[in-house]
Design a protein around this motif. Structure first.
Motif, short mmCIF file in Angstrom:
data_model
loop_
_atom_site.label_atom_id
_atom_site.label_comp_id
_atom_site.label_asym_id
_atom_site.label_seq_id
_atom_site.Cartn_x
_atom_site.Cartn_y
_atom_site.Cartn_z
N UNK A 169 -16.38 16.57 10.23
CA UNK A 169 -17.50 15.67 10.52
C UNK A 169 -17.84 15.67 12.02
N UNK A 170 -16.82 15.87 12.84
CA UNK A 170 -17.08 15.96 14.28
C UNK A 170 -17.94 17.18 14.61
N UNK A 171 -17.64 18.30 13.94
CA UNK A 171 -18.44 19.52 14.16
C UNK A 171 -19.86 19.35 13.62
N UNK A 172 -19.99 18.66 12.48
CA UNK A 172 -21.35 18.43 11.94
C UNK A 172 -22.20 17.68 12.95
N UNK A 173 -21.59 16.67 13.57
CA UNK A 173 -22.35 15.87 14.54
C UNK A 173 -22.74 16.72 15.75
N UNK A 174 -21.80 17.53 16.24
CA UNK A 174 -22.11 18.37 17.39
C UNK A 174 -23.20 19.40 17.05
N UNK A 175 -23.08 19.99 15.86
CA UNK A 175 -24.06 20.99 15.45
C UNK A 175 -25.44 20.39 15.31
N UNK A 176 -25.51 19.12 14.91
CA UNK A 176 -26.81 18.46 14.73
C UNK A 176 -27.58 18.34 16.04
N UNK A 178 -27.29 20.75 18.50
CA UNK A 178 -27.33 22.07 19.14
C UNK A 178 -28.70 22.72 18.97
N UNK A 179 -29.22 23.28 20.04
CA UNK A 179 -30.50 23.98 19.98
C UNK A 179 -30.42 25.12 18.96
N UNK A 180 -31.43 25.25 18.15
CA UNK A 180 -31.49 26.33 17.15
C UNK A 180 -31.01 25.92 15.78
N UNK A 181 -30.26 24.82 15.72
CA UNK A 181 -29.74 24.34 14.43
C UNK A 181 -30.66 23.25 13.89
N UNK A 182 -31.26 23.53 12.76
CA UNK A 182 -32.12 22.51 12.12
C UNK A 182 -31.29 21.60 11.24
N UNK A 183 -30.32 22.21 10.52
CA UNK A 183 -29.40 21.43 9.68
C UNK A 183 -27.98 21.93 9.94
N UNK A 184 -27.02 21.04 10.14
CA UNK A 184 -25.63 21.49 10.34
C UNK A 184 -25.05 22.22 9.13
N UNK A 185 -25.44 21.84 7.89
CA UNK A 185 -24.82 22.49 6.73
C UNK A 185 -25.78 22.56 5.54
N UNK A 186 -25.64 23.65 4.79
CA UNK A 186 -26.33 23.80 3.51
C UNK A 186 -25.28 23.65 2.42
N UNK A 187 -25.40 22.60 1.63
CA UNK A 187 -24.48 22.40 0.49
C UNK A 187 -25.14 22.84 -0.81
N UNK A 188 -26.25 23.52 -0.68
CA UNK A 188 -26.97 24.09 -1.82
C UNK A 188 -27.44 23.02 -2.81
N UNK A 189 -28.00 21.97 -2.24
CA UNK A 189 -28.62 20.96 -3.10
C UNK A 189 -29.78 21.57 -3.87
N UNK A 190 -30.29 22.68 -3.36
CA UNK A 190 -31.42 23.35 -4.02
C UNK A 190 -31.12 23.81 -5.43
N UNK A 191 -29.83 23.94 -5.78
CA UNK A 191 -29.49 24.31 -7.16
C UNK A 191 -29.85 23.20 -8.15
N UNK A 192 -30.06 21.97 -7.63
CA UNK A 192 -30.47 20.87 -8.49
C UNK A 192 -29.35 20.35 -9.37
N UNK A 193 -29.73 19.57 -10.38
CA UNK A 193 -28.73 18.95 -11.25
C UNK A 193 -28.76 19.52 -12.65
N UNK A 194 -29.47 20.63 -12.83
CA UNK A 194 -29.47 21.25 -14.17
C UNK A 194 -28.50 22.42 -14.25
#
Length: 427
Positions: A169-176, A178-194
């Motif tokens: 979580x400390x790295x997520x906050x730092x990455x948020x 950082x220049x060039x980083x739009x999102x600290x992490x992709x957890x692939x929510x795009x797969x949806x719930x189906x």
């Protein structure tokens, strides 16, 4: 001319007789276009080697596979061979759809299976084997080396060296920031719930935190899924979403290696590696899943092959499964797709997962932290309820209330089925 016509008609009739004498097996599967094409080629090769057999492939879209299978059950048109997602095996066997596969598949294939592969194909009541696969699976934490070095992050080298929750979580906050980083992490929510993704990938976060989807001795969910560790874990993930650290569902599933590399980390499946590595070259690092509590945890299980009880030709069906799992074309395509080894011979021929290989840490997880999803006939209800709860929480719902509602729904399903005997006798 008349005699020639008669000869042609007799030959045609003879050929027609041969065609009618062919044994037909139906094979139901899912997969992306590359896999669909591969299965088609394998079927042709099997038919060439067995000219008295026709293989009819039945494609069902990944996201609608269970619905298509249910329709086949209702219409009494079960295939001979079916691909199935491993956590649904207990439900299919309990329902009487699958038969033991050990007597039908070549002995050298059975002897070649890894322990994890055997586990994903085994029914817990009779301990018999009902399905087999070339591959298994895992989820790892991918990182953009350039971004991680910019924030001074420690890069774990093995499962024993995984990040703690505090580090992560400390790295997520730092990455948020950082220049060039739009999102600290992709957890692939795009797969949806189906799809099965949420339970498959996020379930280990609960297990690492010290809880589970259901108590695996009493088969009760209330008191487990809505326990304090699970509520805390989902509240933690909700915070990631609220802080805009996670790629939103509307942004698709490849923001880690998309143009400009807007996501710094990715909680992604092993199958993600080939495409990501091709895009990111030396900037990609593969790390174990973080420890969110007292122990490490990672998922396993994938799409495997079973033979249905409706098959009128189980011996031919088993012959096809054996042929496919040994087929060079099948193995070459699986290797190119970063296939996670489920057969020992495939592992020996997969340098990607060997010691020192770029995905070695993923294979290390199989023996140290892998936890199968609950092997219970109520699994369809378990995963459906959990995915609904996660979706509600990620959209601002109260974690305790959502998990309690899901736990009650799971227990209701089990009660409505009288405990799914003999699972009710396992307590």
């Amino acid at each position: 001319m008349g005699k020639r016509l008669l000869s042609i008609l007799m030959a045609s009739a003879a050929l027609g007789g041969v065609a009618e004498a062919k044994t037909v097996i139906h094979v139901m599967h899912q997969g992306d276009p590359g896999w669909v094409a591969t299965y088609g080629e394998i079927a042709k090769r099997f038919e060439a080697a067995n000219p008295d057999v026709d293989v009819e492939l039945i494609y069902a879209p990944h996201d609608a596979y269970n619905e298509k299978f249910s329709a086949a059950v209702m219409s009494k048109q079960l295939p001979d061979v079916m691909e199935l997602d491993a956590p649904f095996l207990a439900n299919y066997v309990w329902s009487g759809y699958l038969q033991p596969i050990r007597p039908l598949v070549d002995k050298d294939v059975i002897g070649d299976m890894t322990e994890s592969n055997i586990a994903q194909g085994t029914y817990p009541i009779d301990k018999d084997l009902y399905a087999v696969g070339l591959t298994d699976s895992s989820v790892v934490l991918y990182g953009n080396k350039k971004y991680l070095e910019a924030i001074g992050a420690r890069i774990p080298k093995s499962v024993d060296d995984a990040w703690t929750r505090e580090e992560f979580e400390g790295y997520l906050e730092k990455l948020s920031k950082l220049d060039g980083v739009k999102w600290p992490i992709d957890t692939f929510r795009g797969y949806g719930i189906k799809t099965e993704w949420i339970t498959y990938a996020y379930g280990p976060i609960l297990q690492s935190a010290g809880c589970d989807l259901i108590d695996r001795k009493t088969w009760k969910s209330v008191g487990t899924l809505d326990s304090d560790p699970c509520v805390e874990a989902l509240t933690m993930m909700q915070k990631w979403v609220t802080n805009r650290w996670v790629v939103p569902q509307s942004s698709g599933t490849n923001q880690f290696f998309a143009e400009g590399h807007p996501a710094a980390l990715a909680l992604g499946g092993h199958w993600f590696y080939a495409e990501a590595a091709a895009s990111m070259k030396d900037d990609i690092v593969v790390m174990p899943l973080p420890k969110f509590g007292p122990r490490g945890a990672s998922p396993n299980g994938t799409w495997i092959w079973g033979i249905t009880t409706a098959s009128e030709h189980p011996d031919i069906a088993g012959k096809f499964v054996s042929f496919m799992l040994k087929d060079k074309l099948y193995r070459d395509y699986a290797r190119e797709d970063s296939g996670y080894p489920g057969l020992k011979s495939f592992a020996a021929d997969s340098p990607l997962y060997a010691a020192g290989g770029p995905m070695a840490v993923a294979f290390e997880q199989a023996s140290k932290t892998a936890i199968a999803r609950p092997p219970h006939p109520a699994y369809p209800a378990i995963t459906s309820a959990f995915m609904g709860a996660v979706d509600e929480i990620f959209n601002g719902g109260d974690a305790k209330a959502a998990l309690s509602k899901a736990a009650e729904k799971i227990d209701e399903d089990i009660e409505e089925n009288d405990g799914y005997p003999p699972f009710d006798e396992q307590q």
